[in-house]
Design an enzyme around this catalytic site. Sequence first.
Site, PDB file in Angstrom:
ATOM      1  N   GLU A 134       0.865  -1.185   0.000  1.00  0.00           N
ATOM      2  CA  GLU A 134       0.000   0.000   0.000  1.00  0.00           C
ATOM      3  C   GLU A 134       0.899   1.232   0.000  1.00  0.00           C
ATOM      4  OE1 GLU A 134      -3.446   0.714   2.909  1.00  0.00           O
ATOM      5  OE2 GLU A 134      -2.023   2.288   3.456  1.00  0.00           O
ATOM      6  N   HIS A 151      -8.237   3.229  -3.174  1.00  0.00           N
ATOM      7  CA  HIS A 151      -9.138   3.243  -2.029  1.00  0.00           C
ATOM      8  C   HIS A 151     -10.213   4.272  -2.334  1.00  0.00           C
ATOM      9  CE1 HIS A 151      -6.004   1.477   0.970  1.00  0.00           C
ATOM     10  NE2 HIS A 151      -6.127   0.773  -0.154  1.00  0.00           N
ATOM     11  N   ARG A 209     -15.204   3.553   4.699  1.00  0.00           N
ATOM     12  CA  ARG A 209     -15.947   4.725   5.134  1.00  0.00           C
ATOM     13  C   ARG A 209     -15.038   5.950   5.146  1.00  0.00           C
ATOM     14  NH1 ARG A 209     -17.546   5.721  11.201  1.00  0.00           N
ATOM     15  NH2 ARG A 209     -15.342   6.323  11.127  1.00  0.00           N
TER      16      ARG A 209
HETATM   17  P1  FAD Z   1     -17.191   0.784   8.339  1.00  0.00           P
HETATM   18  O1  FAD Z   1     -17.144  -0.617   7.876  1.00  0.00           O
HETATM   19  O2  FAD Z   1     -18.311   1.639   7.856  1.00  0.00           O
HETATM   20  O3  FAD Z   1     -17.198   0.753   9.951  1.00  0.00           O
HETATM   21  C1  FAD Z   1     -17.015   1.946  10.708  1.00  0.00           C
HETATM   22  C2  FAD Z   1     -17.560   1.742  12.112  1.00  0.00           C
HETATM   23  O4  FAD Z   1     -18.983   1.704  12.081  1.00  0.00           O
HETATM   24  C3  FAD Z   1     -17.149   0.417  12.758  1.00  0.00           C
HETATM   25  O5  FAD Z   1     -17.035   0.656  14.139  1.00  0.00           O
HETATM   26  C4  FAD Z   1     -18.324  -0.515  12.477  1.00  0.00           C
HETATM   27  O6  FAD Z   1     -18.440  -1.531  13.461  1.00  0.00           O
HETATM   28  C5  FAD Z   1     -19.475   0.450  12.523  1.00  0.00           C
HETATM   29  N1  FAD Z   1     -20.565   0.130  11.579  1.00  0.00           N
HETATM   30  C6  FAD Z   1     -20.454  -0.356  10.333  1.00  0.00           C
HETATM   31  N2  FAD Z   1     -21.672  -0.447   9.739  1.00  0.00           N
HETATM   32  C7  FAD Z   1     -22.557   0.020  10.655  1.00  0.00           C
HETATM   33  C8  FAD Z   1     -23.975   0.201  10.646  1.00  0.00           C
HETATM   34  N3  FAD Z   1     -24.706  -0.116   9.579  1.00  0.00           N
HETATM   35  N4  FAD Z   1     -24.565   0.704  11.772  1.00  0.00           N
HETATM   36  C9  FAD Z   1     -23.831   1.047  12.858  1.00  0.00           C
HETATM   37  N5  FAD Z   1     -22.482   0.881  12.912  1.00  0.00           N
HETATM   38  C10 FAD Z   1     -21.852   0.394  11.830  1.00  0.00           C
HETATM   39  N6  FAD Z   1      -9.049   5.800   5.508  1.00  0.00           N
HETATM   40  C11 FAD Z   1      -8.966   6.756   4.553  1.00  0.00           C
HETATM   41  O7  FAD Z   1      -9.450   7.862   4.775  1.00  0.00           O
HETATM   42  N7  FAD Z   1      -8.326   6.507   3.357  1.00  0.00           N
HETATM   43  C12 FAD Z   1      -7.781   5.314   3.057  1.00  0.00           C
HETATM   44  O8  FAD Z   1      -7.224   5.127   1.982  1.00  0.00           O
HETATM   45  C13 FAD Z   1      -7.871   4.264   4.038  1.00  0.00           C
HETATM   46  N8  FAD Z   1      -7.363   3.034   3.787  1.00  0.00           N
HETATM   47  C14 FAD Z   1      -7.532   2.027   4.715  1.00  0.00           C
HETATM   48  C15 FAD Z   1      -7.089   0.728   4.414  1.00  0.00           C
HETATM   49  C16 FAD Z   1      -7.243  -0.303   5.331  1.00  0.00           C
HETATM   50  C17 FAD Z   1      -6.776  -1.688   4.995  1.00  0.00           C
HETATM   51  C18 FAD Z   1      -7.838  -0.037   6.602  1.00  0.00           C
HETATM   52  C19 FAD Z   1      -7.973  -1.137   7.622  1.00  0.00           C
HETATM   53  C20 FAD Z   1      -8.285   1.242   6.904  1.00  0.00           C
HETATM   54  C21 FAD Z   1      -8.156   2.279   5.964  1.00  0.00           C
HETATM   55  N9  FAD Z   1      -8.616   3.572   6.219  1.00  0.00           N
HETATM   56  C22 FAD Z   1      -8.521   4.559   5.267  1.00  0.00           C
HETATM   57  C23 FAD Z   1      -9.200   3.904   7.534  1.00  0.00           C
HETATM   58  C24 FAD Z   1     -10.719   3.656   7.579  1.00  0.00           C
HETATM   59  O9  FAD Z   1     -11.367   4.465   6.661  1.00  0.00           O
HETATM   60  C25 FAD Z   1     -11.172   3.951   9.006  1.00  0.00           C
HETATM   61  O10 FAD Z   1     -10.702   2.952   9.879  1.00  0.00           O
HETATM   62  C26 FAD Z   1     -12.647   4.225   9.198  1.00  0.00           C
HETATM   63  O11 FAD Z   1     -12.813   4.763  10.518  1.00  0.00           O
HETATM   64  C27 FAD Z   1     -13.542   2.996   9.100  1.00  0.00           C
HETATM   65  O12 FAD Z   1     -13.638   2.551   7.813  1.00  0.00           O
HETATM   66  P2  FAD Z   1     -14.417   1.189   7.468  1.00  0.00           P
HETATM   67  O13 FAD Z   1     -14.478   1.098   6.010  1.00  0.00           O
HETATM   68  O14 FAD Z   1     -13.843   0.068   8.230  1.00  0.00           O
HETATM   69  O15 FAD Z   1     -15.867   1.591   8.041  1.00  0.00           O
END
Ligand code: FAD
Length: 317
Positions: A18, A94, A124
Amino acid sequence: MKVTDHIKQSKSTLFSIEILPPLKGKSIQSIFDGIDPLMEFKPSFVDVTYHREEYLYKKRDGGYLEKVSIRKRPGTVGICAAIMNKYHVDAVPHIICGGFSKEETENALIDLHFLGIDNVLALRGDSIKSEPEFVPEPNGHAYAIDLVKQIGSMNKGHYMEDELADVAPTNFCIGVAGYPEKHFEAPNLISDMKHLKTKIDAGSEYIVTQMFFDNIKYFEFLNKCKDMNITVPVIPGLKILTTKKQVNILAKIFKIDIPQPLLEQIEKCKTDAEVKEVGIEWCINQSKELIKAKVPCLHYYTMGTSEATRRVASQVY
Ligand code: FAD
């Protein structure tokens, strides 16, 4: 080619990385300089992160402060296209919910599709740095699951305007994030895993984990995925510690644990050069154990440390 096809076609653990876009105004050459030394290990794909806007306050005449929105690291899509063009390696942009309306997301996905990009990591995104919590755009997505559903719809040929005729479906392989040590906002790991499961049920085909420094956390996470009937590949994300400062920074930003034996080794180091040696050795051991456990791919968060990644890869591939 799709990430999942790379995994299906390989008999051994793949190598992937990455990278972050450079700060605005810097040359793309810094990206190439980071990738070049890693090409000998034949990365199957290169992820490129997306960085949303931040707010700065600029002093203006008369002493008032103007709130200015800036993106410090633009260029994700352009970098993906440049990587595919230069190295003939798959790039995985991403794509985040934050800062995008659904229509802007749709248009961004059309751009990616036209560029021949087969994969996206659907996230997200975090809150804006100066804001306490994540706020979706008006008419944007609140969670990654909603983004996954939108991409899945486009893969079936459903765009936002129902009346479009002769629609060409997209064909993205969708990856999502998983957290062996729990996402920091989730009240507990089970709740987080349930939300992960909804992302898979909505059509995500693989998971990339948040970085971890203790393989047990990954193996426990795999078991929990199994319990929840999550059967897609779970790609472990690894980071090499290279400075003393990172111990606190990584724990604070990514809400992960640094194992005590690693911490003790780092505390003994007098210089960052020594820390880097400890970090490389630790990551080599982590990587070897994960390969032995036949993980599908090792995904290294290079974060500008391609020299350290090269040293690790040269010991494990
Ligand atoms: P989600 O899956 O939406 O989850 C977020 C939170 O909400 C979790 O606590 C989950 O349990 C909860 N949740 C999910 N769905 C629901 C629902 N329907 N109702 C209530 N609660 C819910 N960030 C960036 O800005 N840019 C990047 O390029 C980037 N790359 C990343 C790459 C990897 C491999 C990882 C692990 C993270 C990356 N991040 C990046 C960080 C990531 O965007 C954050 O960790 C963010 O806070 C959560 O993203 P998510 O997609 O896991 O969110």
